[in-house]
Scaffold this active site. Sequence first.
Site, PDB file in Angstrom:
ATOM      1  CB  THR A 130      -1.235  -0.376   1.425  1.00 45.73           C
ATOM      2  OG1 THR A 130      -1.446   1.044   1.495  1.00 45.73           O
ATOM      3  CG2 THR A 130       0.409  -0.679   2.171  1.00 45.73           C
ATOM      4  CG  ASP A 131      -1.320   5.344  -1.407  1.00 44.02           C
ATOM      5  OD1 ASP A 131      -1.578   3.999  -0.145  1.00 44.02           O
ATOM      6  OD2 ASP A 131      -1.880   6.001  -1.767  1.00 44.02           O
ATOM      7  CD  GLU A 132      -3.719   3.553   3.637  1.00 43.11           C
ATOM      8  OE1 GLU A 132      -4.049   3.102   5.276  1.00 43.11           O
ATOM      9  OE2 GLU A 132      -4.292   3.569   3.689  1.00 43.11           O
ATOM     10  CE1 TYR A 157      -3.011  -2.491   5.665  1.00 38.75           C
ATOM     11  CE2 TYR A 157      -3.438  -0.639   5.408  1.00 38.75           C
ATOM     12  CZ  TYR A 157      -3.498  -1.267   4.291  1.00 38.75           C
ATOM     13  OH  TYR A 157      -3.521  -2.102   2.975  1.00 38.75           O
ATOM     14  CE  LYS A 161      -0.091  -4.776   3.075  1.00 37.67           C
ATOM     15  NZ  LYS A 161      -0.263  -5.721   2.336  1.00 37.67           N
TER      16      LYS A 161
HETATM   17  P1  NAD Z   1      -9.572  -7.095   1.766  1.00 36.40           P
HETATM   18  O1  NAD Z   1      -9.686  -7.407   3.678  1.00 36.40           O
HETATM   19  O2  NAD Z   1     -10.613  -6.726   1.240  1.00 36.40           O
HETATM   20  O3  NAD Z   1      -9.355  -9.061   2.204  1.00 36.40           O
HETATM   21  C1  NAD Z   1      -8.379  -9.722   2.184  1.00 36.40           C
HETATM   22  C2  NAD Z   1      -8.491 -11.028   2.510  1.00 36.40           C
HETATM   23  O4  NAD Z   1      -7.400 -11.784   2.968  1.00 36.40           O
HETATM   24  C3  NAD Z   1      -9.894 -11.547   2.866  1.00 36.40           C
HETATM   25  O5  NAD Z   1      -9.919 -12.940   2.141  1.00 36.40           O
HETATM   26  C4  NAD Z   1      -9.246 -12.296   4.380  1.00 36.40           C
HETATM   27  O6  NAD Z   1      -9.745 -13.628   4.769  1.00 36.40           O
HETATM   28  C5  NAD Z   1      -7.353 -12.794   3.518  1.00 36.40           C
HETATM   29  N1  NAD Z   1      -7.191 -12.508   4.729  1.00 36.40           N
HETATM   30  C6  NAD Z   1      -6.961 -12.300   6.314  1.00 36.40           C
HETATM   31  N2  NAD Z   1      -6.232 -12.876   7.208  1.00 36.40           N
HETATM   32  C7  NAD Z   1      -5.799 -13.985   6.860  1.00 36.40           C
HETATM   33  C8  NAD Z   1      -4.366 -15.165   7.291  1.00 36.40           C
HETATM   34  N3  NAD Z   1      -4.198 -14.459   8.353  1.00 36.40           N
HETATM   35  N4  NAD Z   1      -4.535 -15.881   6.087  1.00 36.40           N
HETATM   36  C9  NAD Z   1      -5.127 -15.874   5.449  1.00 36.40           C
HETATM   37  N5  NAD Z   1      -6.074 -15.100   4.575  1.00 36.40           N
HETATM   38  C10 NAD Z   1      -6.487 -14.305   5.179  1.00 36.40           C
HETATM   39  O7  NAD Z   1      -8.446  -6.891   1.447  1.00 36.40           O
HETATM   40  P2  NAD Z   1      -8.030  -5.811   0.214  1.00 36.40           P
HETATM   41  O8  NAD Z   1      -8.725  -4.360   0.100  1.00 36.40           O
HETATM   42  O9  NAD Z   1      -8.568  -6.781  -0.751  1.00 36.40           O
HETATM   43  O10 NAD Z   1      -5.959  -5.626   0.063  1.00 36.40           O
HETATM   44  C11 NAD Z   1      -5.684  -6.967  -0.391  1.00 36.40           C
HETATM   45  C12 NAD Z   1      -4.402  -6.202  -0.207  1.00 36.40           C
HETATM   46  O11 NAD Z   1      -3.814  -5.099  -1.195  1.00 36.40           O
HETATM   47  C13 NAD Z   1      -3.884  -6.406   1.172  1.00 36.40           C
HETATM   48  O12 NAD Z   1      -2.805  -6.640   1.315  1.00 36.40           O
HETATM   49  C14 NAD Z   1      -3.698  -4.270   0.605  1.00 36.40           C
HETATM   50  O13 NAD Z   1      -3.058  -4.584   2.269  1.00 36.40           O
HETATM   51  C15 NAD Z   1      -3.071  -4.478   0.049  1.00 36.40           C
HETATM   52  N6  NAD Z   1      -3.969  -2.655  -0.392  1.00 36.40           N
HETATM   53  C16 NAD Z   1      -4.903  -3.031  -0.886  1.00 36.40           C
HETATM   54  C17 NAD Z   1      -5.710  -1.342  -0.977  1.00 36.40           C
HETATM   55  C18 NAD Z   1      -6.999  -1.127  -0.913  1.00 36.40           C
HETATM   56  O14 NAD Z   1      -7.500   0.099  -0.970  1.00 36.40           O
HETATM   57  N7  NAD Z   1      -8.085  -1.728  -0.684  1.00 36.40           N
HETATM   58  C19 NAD Z   1      -4.594  -0.374  -1.318  1.00 36.40           C
HETATM   59  C20 NAD Z   1      -3.589  -0.534  -2.107  1.00 36.40           C
HETATM   60  C21 NAD Z   1      -2.994  -2.016  -1.573  1.00 36.40           C
HETATM   61  P1  TYD Z   2     -11.030   4.025   3.700  1.00 33.26           P
HETATM   62  O1  TYD Z   2     -11.696   3.516   2.897  1.00 33.26           O
HETATM   63  O2  TYD Z   2     -11.443   3.667   5.641  1.00 33.26           O
HETATM   64  O3  TYD Z   2      -9.418   3.702   3.628  1.00 33.26           O
HETATM   65  P2  TYD Z   2      -7.829   4.331   4.841  1.00 33.26           P
HETATM   66  O4  TYD Z   2      -7.740   4.564   5.684  1.00 33.26           O
HETATM   67  O5  TYD Z   2      -6.919   2.809   4.457  1.00 33.26           O
HETATM   68  O6  TYD Z   2      -7.985   5.289   3.651  1.00 33.26           O
HETATM   69  O7  TYD Z   2     -10.975   5.374   4.268  1.00 33.26           O
HETATM   70  C1  TYD Z   2     -10.556   6.643   3.470  1.00 33.26           C
HETATM   71  C2  TYD Z   2     -10.874   7.982   4.263  1.00 33.26           C
HETATM   72  O8  TYD Z   2     -12.281   7.661   4.632  1.00 33.26           O
HETATM   73  C3  TYD Z   2     -10.108   8.411   5.293  1.00 33.26           C
HETATM   74  O9  TYD Z   2      -9.696   9.564   5.269  1.00 33.26           O
HETATM   75  C4  TYD Z   2     -10.723   8.294   6.134  1.00 33.26           C
HETATM   76  C5  TYD Z   2     -12.253   8.261   5.441  1.00 33.26           C
HETATM   77  N1  TYD Z   2     -13.878   7.823   6.383  1.00 33.26           N
HETATM   78  C6  TYD Z   2     -14.104   8.928   6.445  1.00 33.26           C
HETATM   79  O10 TYD Z   2     -14.494  10.324   7.348  1.00 33.26           O
HETATM   80  N2  TYD Z   2     -15.584   7.799   7.379  1.00 33.26           N
HETATM   81  C7  TYD Z   2     -15.560   6.274   7.695  1.00 33.26           C
HETATM   82  O11 TYD Z   2     -16.985   5.765   8.101  1.00 33.26           O
HETATM   83  C8  TYD Z   2     -14.963   5.494   6.379  1.00 33.26           C
HETATM   84  C9  TYD Z   2     -14.763   4.520   7.116  1.00 33.26           C
HETATM   85  C10 TYD Z   2     -13.586   6.140   6.398  1.00 33.26           C
END
Ligand code: NAD
Ligand code: TYD
Length: 349
Positions: A130-132, A157, A161
């Site tokens: 992630t970019d975070e 988080y 990561k």
């Molecule tokens: P998500 O929370 O939707 O899915 C995570 C998946 O991992 C789930 O299916 C869960 O069951 C599985 N999981 C969790 N713990 C586990 C364990 N101990 N063993 C096996 N499986 C397990 O997440 P997402 O949003 O699809 O993100 C996927 C990846 O991409 C993550 O590594 C996240 O850091 C990265 N990522 C997400 C975003 C975003 O915006 N969602 C952006 C950049 C990077």
């Molecule tokens: P989120 O979807 O949780 O992603 P991330 O925190 O990983 O960027 O949140 C996106 C943005 O929205 C973040 O600035 C937090 C804000 N947010 C709210 O203001 N209200 C909410 O209920 C949630 C879930 C997020």
Amino acid sequence: MKILITGGAGFIGSHVVRLFVNKYPNYQIINLDKLTYAGNLNNLKDVETASNYTFIKGDIVDTDFVMELFALHKFDGVIHLAAETHVDRSITDPLNFLKTNVLGTFNLLHAAKIHWADSTEGKRFYHVSTDEVYGALRLGEETYFTEETPYDPRSPYSAAKASSDHFVRAYQHTYELPIVISNCSNNYGSYQFPEKLIPLFINNIKQEKSLPVYGDGLYTRDWLWVQDHAEAIDIVFHKGKDSETYNIGGHNEWTNIDLVNLMCDMVDEELGREVGSARKLITYVKDRPGHDRRYAIDASKIERELGWKPSIDFETGLRKTIKWYLSNQDWLDNVTSGEYKDYYEKQYS
Ligand code: NAD
Ligand code: TYD
């Protein structure tokens, strides 16, 4: 090629599994997922019977299980997405994030090192991050995260990561494990668990519930269509250079309040309600502790070197996303009721 995709039942993982199963009929795709609250096999109904697809329920934190899995399957590649992903949950339960994101990643890396000890020819460990990890940018400045931006994680988080990214690079540096990493901005699209901003708010607007905007609402995120991320993952996996990092982003920054206003009006339109009615649901609430002000990705490296760029503009993607959530109420009901979990727990345990 036999590829292990971890976290394939989650939001991004399910899009990656679908893409690989459909695009690469000659690959064997093994989806390993623990099926936490965020993992849902209903996300993969359309590919579950494909002959090149296998689902395995398991926990990446379980060292022996991971080691045995690698011994049994002799994977050529790993695309690692499994993680705990919600920042708010990381604030209330940081240990779970440390276990899954750090120890889980370590177990996979170590198993790959052991099982690829004879030859790493044609092998690849791809860590999806992630970019975070880069910390936070200031509002209103023309600054972006590049691949050289120093790490500065600030939530449990992002700290977990970042730690996992460091372990991946350490395994490359120390043991010459063939790795590649990408760091992506916020994704949106179908199958995202409705605790994250976009699906939560679409669902709340539909149900005429309040929309809790944290703090002053000026926090800024760079949103990317999840299928564009899945395409980027395909390209990085196949064409990325060993040991490299690629930033992936949408060049698409929105303050939360502007995004919420846009979503409100689009959902009103889609539901045939008077435009402006959903905005009345917006409620400013207490801020998230340690809330990162702004994320924005400079994605020029992946564009220049691998020829990837986002395929659709944000308003088109957001409209599609809204239509998807509004017409998939069953999916939303299942993931929010926990019903799917009881069903699959019985089937796979
Ligand atoms: P998500 O929370 O939707 O899915 C995570 C998946 O991992 C789930 O299916 C869960 O069951 C599985 N999981 C969790 N713990 C586990 C364990 N101990 N063993 C096996 N499986 C397990 O997440 P997402 O949003 O699809 O993100 C996927 C990846 O991409 C993550 O590594 C996240 O850091 C990265 N990522 C997400 C975003 C975003 O915006 N969602 C952006 C950049 C990077
Ligand atoms: P989120 O979807 O949780 O992603 P991330 O925190 O990983 O960027 O949140 C996106 C943005 O929205 C973040 O600035 C937090 C804000 N947010 C709210 O203001 N209200 C909410 O209920 C949630 C879930 C997020």
